[in-house]
Design a protein around this motif. Structure first.
Motif, PDB file in Angstrom:
ATOM      1  N   SER A  34      65.501   9.730  20.755  1.00  0.00           N
ATOM      2  CA  SER A  34      65.425  10.410  22.142  1.00  0.00           C
ATOM      3  C   SER A  34      65.320  11.681  21.542  1.00  0.00           C
ATOM      4  CB  SER A  34      66.461  10.062  22.839  1.00  0.00           C
ATOM      5  OG  SER A  34      66.350  11.022  24.019  1.00  0.00           O
ATOM      6  N   LYS A  36      65.067  15.690  24.261  1.00  0.00           N
ATOM      7  CA  LYS A  36      65.088  16.346  25.430  1.00  0.00           C
ATOM      8  C   LYS A  36      65.095  17.974  24.968  1.00  0.00           C
ATOM      9  CE  LYS A  36      67.840  17.621  29.274  1.00  0.00           C
ATOM     10  NZ  LYS A  36      69.411  17.931  29.382  1.00  0.00           N
ATOM     11  N   ASP A  39      64.966  22.812  29.918  1.00  0.00           N
ATOM     12  CA  ASP A  39      64.398  23.167  31.134  1.00  0.00           C
ATOM     13  C   ASP A  39      63.563  24.403  31.498  1.00  0.00           C
ATOM     14  OD1 ASP A  39      65.125  20.242  31.915  1.00  0.00           O
ATOM     15  OD2 ASP A  39      66.954  21.116  32.850  1.00  0.00           O
TER      16      ASP A  39
END
Length: 145
Positions: A34, A36, A39
Motif C-alpha cells: 500500500s 498513500k 493530500d
C-alpha cells in the motif's frame, strides 16, 4: 542505543528492499502492499505499508511540511489492524545525533518514492498500483488463500 540504531538500520533495509520474487520470499521478507500520498502538495503524510507472508505489517509514515520531511514514524502490526509505533525520528532532534543518517535515509527514500509514484503520470501510477496488487496476490497465495 546500539539496539535502537540496529533496529533503525534493519528498517531502512526493509524500506528499500521490497521487491522480491515469490520463489525466494521468506517469512521475514516484506513486500509493499500500500502507498498513500500527501493530500496537499508539499504538506501531509506519505505512507507505505509493507507485509510479510506471516501477515506482519510495517507502516512507514513520512510527514512533510513545506516540501521537506520533518518526521518519520515506523510502526508495526502483527495482524494489520492495530499498529504500534516502533520509533520516530524528527529532523530537528536527529540532525546532530547518530540518528541523522537513518533520518536522511528515510528522507531520501521517501523523496524518490514521492517522485516515482506521487508525482507520476496516471499510467505510471496505474502500473505501480498493479505491482502492489500483484504483491498482495503473492502474499495471499503464500498464506494459502
Amino acid at each position: 542505543m546500539n539496539k535502537i540504531f540496529g533496529a533503525v538500520s534493519s528498517l531502512i533495509a526493509l524500506f528499500f528492499g521490497v521487491c522480491c520474487s515469490s520463489a525466494s520470499l521468506a517469512d521475514s521478507d516484506f513486500l509493499r502492499v500500500s502507498i498513500k500520498c500527501p493530500d496537499h502538495p508539499g504538506n501531509g503524510v506519505l505512507e507505505t505499508i509493507n507485509e510479510n507472508p506471516e501477515g506482519n505489517q510495517t507502516r512507514i509514515s513520512l510527514f512533510y511540511t513545506n516540501g521537506r520531511v520533518e518526521r518519520v514514524v515506523v510502526a508495526h502490526s502483527d495482524d494489520g489492524a492495530a499498529f504500534k509505533e516502533l520509533f520516530a525520528l524528527d529532523r530537528a532532534t536527529s540532525e546532530t545525533t547518530r540518528e541523522a543518517p537513518a533520518f536522511h535515509s528515510f528522507e531520501n527514500g521517501g523523496t524518490e518514492l514521492f517522485r516515482f509514484y506521487c508525482d507520476a503520470e496516471p499510467e505510471a501510477k496505474a502500473r505501480y498500483l498493479n505491482l502492489l496488487r500483484a504483491n498482495r496476490d503473492i502474499l495471499r497465495q503464500l498464506k494459502g488463500g
